[in-house]
Scaffold this motif. Structure first.
Motif, short mmCIF file in Angstrom:
data_model
loop_
_atom_site.label_atom_id
_atom_site.label_comp_id
_atom_site.label_asym_id
_atom_site.label_seq_id
_atom_site.Cartn_x
_atom_site.Cartn_y
_atom_site.Cartn_z
N VAL A 36 0.83 -1.20 0.00
CA VAL A 36 0.00 0.00 0.00
C VAL A 36 0.86 1.26 0.00
CG1 VAL A 36 -1.94 -1.10 1.19
CG2 VAL A 36 -0.16 0.04 2.53
N ARG A 37 0.31 2.30 -0.60
CA ARG A 37 0.83 3.65 -0.48
C ARG A 37 -0.36 4.60 -0.50
NH1 ARG A 37 6.41 4.66 -3.97
NH2 ARG A 37 7.53 2.77 -3.27
N GLY A 38 -0.13 5.84 -0.10
CA GLY A 38 -1.17 6.85 -0.14
C GLY A 38 -0.70 8.07 -0.90
N VAL A 39 -1.65 8.76 -1.52
CA VAL A 39 -1.35 10.05 -2.15
C VAL A 39 -2.44 11.02 -1.70
CG1 VAL A 39 -2.54 9.33 -4.29
CG2 VAL A 39 -0.99 11.30 -4.33
N THR A 40 -2.01 12.19 -1.22
CA THR A 40 -2.95 13.16 -0.67
C THR A 40 -3.11 14.35 -1.61
OG1 THR A 40 -1.14 14.20 0.59
CG2 THR A 40 -2.50 12.56 1.73
N GLY A 41 -4.29 14.99 -1.52
CA GLY A 41 -4.58 16.15 -2.36
C GLY A 41 -4.06 17.44 -1.77
N LEU A 42 -4.44 18.54 -2.39
CA LEU A 42 -3.92 19.84 -2.00
C LEU A 42 -4.42 20.30 -0.64
CD1 LEU A 42 -4.19 21.73 -5.41
CD2 LEU A 42 -2.12 20.88 -4.31
N ARG A 43 -5.46 19.67 -0.11
CA ARG A 43 -5.99 20.08 1.19
C ARG A 43 -5.30 19.40 2.36
NH1 ARG A 43 -12.42 21.40 0.26
NH2 ARG A 43 -12.17 22.28 -1.83
N HIS A 44 -4.27 18.62 2.09
CA HIS A 44 -3.55 17.96 3.17
C HIS A 44 -3.04 19.00 4.18
CE1 HIS A 44 -0.86 15.32 5.36
NE2 HIS A 44 0.17 16.06 5.01
N GLY A 45 -2.43 20.06 3.71
CA GLY A 45 -2.15 21.22 4.55
C GLY A 45 -1.03 21.11 5.55
N ALA A 46 -0.31 20.01 5.61
CA ALA A 46 0.81 19.89 6.56
C ALA A 46 2.12 19.99 5.80
CB ALA A 46 0.73 18.55 7.30
N GLU A 47 3.05 20.75 6.35
CA GLU A 47 4.35 20.88 5.70
C GLU A 47 5.11 19.56 5.80
OE1 GLU A 47 6.51 24.14 7.27
OE2 GLU A 47 5.04 25.65 6.63
N GLY A 48 5.91 19.30 4.78
CA GLY A 48 6.68 18.07 4.77
C GLY A 48 7.24 17.81 3.39
N PRO A 49 8.03 16.74 3.24
CA PRO A 49 8.61 16.42 1.94
C PRO A 49 7.58 15.90 0.95
CG PRO A 49 9.12 14.71 3.54
CD PRO A 49 8.45 15.81 4.31
N ALA A 50 7.99 15.82 -0.31
CA ALA A 50 7.08 15.35 -1.37
C ALA A 50 6.65 13.91 -1.14
CB ALA A 50 7.75 15.49 -2.73
N THR A 51 7.52 13.13 -0.54
CA THR A 51 7.20 11.75 -0.16
C THR A 51 7.72 11.54 1.26
OG1 THR A 51 7.40 10.94 -2.42
CG2 THR A 51 7.54 9.30 -0.68
N GLU A 52 6.88 11.05 2.14
CA GLU A 52 7.33 10.82 3.51
C GLU A 52 6.79 9.51 4.06
OE1 GLU A 52 6.00 13.73 6.43
OE2 GLU A 52 4.42 14.38 5.06
N GLU A 53 7.56 8.92 4.96
CA GLU A 53 7.16 7.69 5.61
C GLU A 53 6.79 7.99 7.05
OE1 GLU A 53 9.16 3.44 6.81
OE2 GLU A 53 9.42 4.13 4.74
N ILE A 54 5.58 7.57 7.45
CA ILE A 54 5.07 7.81 8.79
C ILE A 54 4.45 6.52 9.29
CG2 ILE A 54 3.55 9.23 10.22
CD1 ILE A 54 3.54 11.26 7.86
N ASP A 55 4.87 6.08 10.47
CA ASP A 55 4.36 4.83 11.05
C ASP A 55 4.49 3.66 10.08
OD1 ASP A 55 3.76 6.20 13.31
OD2 ASP A 55 1.58 5.97 13.19
N GLY A 56 5.57 3.66 9.31
CA GLY A 56 5.79 2.57 8.37
C GLY A 56 4.96 2.65 7.11
N LEU A 57 4.29 3.77 6.88
CA LEU A 57 3.45 3.96 5.70
C LEU A 57 4.01 5.07 4.83
CD1 LEU A 57 0.00 3.90 7.54
CD2 LEU A 57 1.03 2.02 6.25
N THR A 58 3.94 4.88 3.52
CA THR A 58 4.48 5.86 2.58
C THR A 58 3.35 6.71 2.00
OG1 THR A 58 6.30 4.39 1.97
CG2 THR A 58 5.78 6.18 0.43
N PHE A 59 3.52 8.04 2.08
CA PHE A 59 2.55 8.98 1.55
C PHE A 59 3.23 9.92 0.56
CE2 PHE A 59 0.94 7.87 5.78
CZ PHE A 59 -0.35 7.49 5.47
N HIS A 60 2.58 10.10 -0.59
CA HIS A 60 3.03 11.06 -1.60
C HIS A 60 2.13 12.29 -1.53
CE1 HIS A 60 5.54 7.95 -3.60
NE2 HIS A 60 4.56 7.13 -3.22
N ARG A 61 2.70 13.47 -1.74
CA ARG A 61 1.94 14.71 -1.65
C ARG A 61 1.74 15.33 -3.04
NH1 ARG A 61 0.34 13.00 3.09
NH2 ARG A 61 1.99 12.94 4.66
#
Length: 409
Positions: A36-61
């Motif tokens: 699994v991976r996640g990709v978030t839209g423009l309303r995510h609103g939290a600063e961070g890198p273009a791709t980040e790993e949190i709690d063992g999960l990968t999210f793309h912005r």
């Protein structure tokens, strides 16, 4: 091995019911072998890198920002998220796109699914037009309400399969004309590995809050109008007439915080009501430990009748007694007198009567706690329920499309 790209409004590190359900789904899917991976839209609103790993999960912005008048701005949001999905897919090659409401995510995923020739699952956690009414941001039947509903209908039509979190939402969709066989129900769930024995009373915290010996009624969550916390405050005078030691502990914050504090200060039993404010997620267990009964006095509305909340399930998983208003979302979760207690919605006096009766029936609390925990384990354990998603995915992929499809370089 199946790869699933989840399309999200926002995610961790932000904390909300939305992000916690997402984390639970993705981690439980990982445990079954799904990538699994996640990709978030423009309303995510939290600063961070273009791709980040949190709690063992990968999210793309999704990069950038949308501007322009209402309507055009949302159209641009959809386009930006669709491009982000396609960019992730070009590198990671998912088998399935799994979009989660709101409809902006569903429509962006639909656009990307067509371009990528991938099956799309659209998951509805609530109807966002009703959520906007509940939050005071819109009113039922307004232009914004109707437009949001139409966008939802388009996202549903574009998806190969639809998932909802409860029967209330499913029944509403069927009434709209959505084919019943297209809809699956994936109930709100709890990661039972996070809940062991019920927490022991935090005596130091009790002294800090001057909570006394109780009994203590608690609410931990967001202070929205639809949560009905004003009714809970108004129930306290009647309750204290029969249980003078009773206390109300409200933990959290939100749009109604100032109004609720003013209502509490004007109450003849203001001394019995405590506001703890927002607390870090890591400290929430201590506040749960002080509460004999967790109360959820939601007001009756389309939102609360159709949508099941997560908090009562978490409370039952922790061995707490649950008392809630009899709106449809609560009736779907709680068997009155067995796994918890229901009281009439929008009726502080009736709420006080049921809470007082519950305090007078402590001999039945252990059985109710056990029944509540057993209900969660049987029907709302992510480790058990998550496998239903795989059934949905394989129904779309077919027996000869298990695993990643071959894509030309």
């Amino acid at each position: 091995m199946t790869r699933v790209l989840h399309v999200l409004d926002h995610s961790l590190p932000l904390h909300s019911g939305y992000t916690f359900r997402t984390r639970a789904i993705l981690r439980a899917q990982q445990a079954t072998g799904i990538e699994v991976r996640g990709v978030t839209g423009l309303r995510h609103g939290a600063e961070g890198p273009a791709t980040e790993e949190i709690d063992g999960l990968t999210f793309h912005r999704t990069p950038g920002a949308a501007s322009g008048p209402a309507g055009l701005r949302e159209w641009r949001e959809i386009g930006a998220l669709a491009r982000a999905i396609e960019a992730v897919a070009a590198e990671w090659r998912p088998d399935v796109l799994h979009a989660h409401s709101p409809a902006l995510c569903g429509l962006a995923a639909a656009r990307a699914a067509r371009a990528l020739d991938l099956p799309l699952v659209y998951e509805i956690r609530a109807f966002w037009e009703d959520a906007a009414v509940g939050n005071g941001a819109s009113r039922e039947g307004s232009l914004r309400y109707r437009l949001t509903r139409e966008l939802e209908n388009r996202a549903i039509a574009a998806a190969a399969a639809v998932v909802t979190i409860c029967q209330g939402l499913r029944c509403d969709l069927v009434a709209r004309g959505v084919a019943p066989e297209k809809i699956s129900v994936m109930p709100n769930g709890v990661d039972l590995t996070l809940f062991g024995a019920a927490p022991r009373r935090d005596e130091a915290l009790a002294r800090k809050l001057a909570i006394g010996e109780g009994p203590v009624i608690g609410f931990i969550g967001s202070f929205y109008d639809y949560e009905g916390l004003d009714d809970l405050i108004d129930a306290m005078p009647d309750l204290l007439r029969v249980h003078p030691g009773a206390r109300l502990l409200l933990v959290g914050g939100g749009p109604m915080e100032a109004a609720l504090k003013a209502r509490s200060e004007a109450s003849p039993v203001a001394h019995a009501i405590r506001f703890a404010g927002r607390v870090p997620h890591t400290e929430v267990e201590g506040y749960y430990s002080l509460c004999d009964i967790m109360a959820y006095p939601r007001k009756r509305s389309r939102l609360t009748d159709l949508v099941t909340p997560l908090k009562p399930l978490e409370a039952m998983a922790q061995g707490r007694i649950v008392a809630a208003s009899d709106v449809g979302g609560h009736r779907e979760l709680i068997a009155d007198g067995v796994t918890g207690v229901l009281f009439p919605a929008d009726d502080p006096a009736a709420c006080a009567v049921r809470l007082a009766a519950l305090f007078d029936a402590r001999e039945g609390w252990d059985a109710m706690r056990q029944a509540g925990h057993a209900h969660v384990a049987a029907h709302h354990d992510w480790a058990r329920n998550i496998r239903h998603y795989q059934d949905v995915y394989q129904g779309l992929l077919g027996p000869d499309r298990e695993g990643r499809p071959q894509v030309a370089a």
